[in-house]
Design an enzyme around this catalytic site. Sequence first.
Site, PDB file in Angstrom:
ATOM      1  CG  ASP A  96      -7.163  -3.114  -2.602  1.00 16.55           C
ATOM      2  OD1 ASP A  96      -7.666  -2.307  -1.790  1.00 16.55           O
ATOM      3  OD2 ASP A  96      -5.946  -3.291  -2.720  1.00 16.55           O
ATOM      4  CB  SER A 107      -0.960  -0.060   1.189  1.00 14.97           C
ATOM      5  OG  SER A 107      -2.005   0.870   1.042  1.00 14.97           O
ATOM      6  CG  HIS A 164      -5.549  -2.703   0.810  1.00 12.56           C
ATOM      7  ND1 HIS A 164      -4.925  -2.446  -0.389  1.00 12.56           N
ATOM      8  CD2 HIS A 164      -4.957  -1.872   1.713  1.00 12.56           C
ATOM      9  CE1 HIS A 164      -3.998  -1.511  -0.216  1.00 12.56           C
ATOM     10  NE2 HIS A 164      -3.992  -1.146   1.047  1.00 12.56           N
TER      11      HIS A 164
END
Lengths: 276, 276
Positions: free
Chosen positions: A222, A146, A254
Amino acid sequence: MRVISEQRCFGGTQGVYAHDSAACGCEMTFGLFLPPVAERRPVPVLWYLSGLTCTHENAMVKAGAQAHAARAGIALVFPDTSPRGPGVPDHEDYDLGQGAGFYVNATQEPWAPHFQMWDYLAEELPRIVTANFALDEDRQAITGHSMGGHGALTLAMGLPGRYRSVSGFAPIAHPSASDWGRKQFTAYLGPDEAAWAGHDAALLMRQSGFDGPVLIGQPLVDQFLHLLKPEALAGAMADRRQDGAFRLQKGYDHSYFFVASFMADHVDFHAAALNA
Amino acid sequence: MRVISEQRCFGGTQGVYAHDSAACGCEMTFGLFLPPVAERRPVPVLWYLSGLTCTHENAMVKAGAQAHAARAGIALVFPDTSPRGPGVPDHEDYDLGQGAGFYVNATQEPWAPHFQMWDYLAEELPRIVTANFALDEDRQAITGHSMGGHGALTLAMGLPGRYRSVSGFAPIAHPSASDWGRKQFTAYLGPDEAAWAGHDAALLMRQSGFDGPVLIGQPLVDQFLHLLKPEALAGAMADRRQDGAFRLQKGYDHSYFFVASFMADHVDFHAAALNA
């Protein structure tokens, strides 16, 4: 450098260490895993940069990377995601301030005196870990999740020759066009977007690419897909004929369940470059 | 049964579910991992019981078991360690009350109305998971860490025929002779030690043993070694000629870094029994 803890893990040692950081003007904490073979010779190192709200600890306890690093004979470094402490500025939003350093050198107040995460990761922490552990500094690779995927990609492309390979788990791929990016770059770097360009993976990929293999994993369920802008990076990789792979992964979200599920692939990918 | 979350993990699904428990008189939460093959046929199940202070979540995010269970085609259940909630009695000590059910049916006040973890795990939760998921109830195995290793061993020996194999990570092996046991058994079961005997792995091993393979892993730098009393269980296993192995593991401590380091061994051990 102060030892917080050292614990046996997959035959190696998972340590946590703290040190005074000149770059960040505060004490910083990091995790470092040494594989069993590090008792006999210096080992290559894979940097793992974490995402928003994380400390050095999240990936260290949830990503399962040590199993694969032990097998491949690779050290892992788990840095924190920002300066921290009572003297360090913060913000009430989870995505700004402490836990959200975005891997840049802030030029704006009140962030500038402490939020120097680029220098911390490009210069200070590498010096500290190579001085204190049996690491082969000529064999480094970098990955992240991320916001940490953004950090890994921008450091890799911004420091040519430093890392042999780079990968990202659901990276923030085009922050200058995302609410995960514009807000933080404005706060840390100011409104002039020219200062942002060196911190946008999709733009760097179009501009210079990476001299080595790139692996990106993007889960398809996600919940932050609209903030990550993977299409900008995938398009840039394809246009440039970048050595690498961009994987779109059905069903995953995610979370660290996604990261753990594909950690073996990423470590093996880096091991192929590091142990070559 | 209420779905809290379902996330893709190693090709399977890591779920978290809640339900009203008749045994415990409160809502209970558990984690359940289904391997990819569960989409096509019922799968065997490995129960993982956690240690003091843990919820259903600790092992689910830190033990790395899903990778191995996915490969072996085995489901994992991660129950909580006690009843919980504002109406459930608790104690200021970390090792009594909520988070410290010790896998017994309490007979003493104030614990008795809620602390019925034996019945919950022996009867209620198995009914719930086999009714709601594609599990093969004829193929079950059980493991656990610390207090959960105690639970796994006592359930396995107390319910002959239920589980094909049992293992423990640093189990509390002889609680009637330990401060991790005497205190809790006195509180939950009363001062008459005759009521404790069915909940002491070393005593059960001497009395009846287990009709299947047993695997025990005991780290040697375990900070709680003096409370676990592994020698009592190892001696009983050897005296009885119990099919099994008692491993003493150099350098490791009591943490999840130990559990994760040997999870592959334990899952493979159970898979050999479950997939036979």
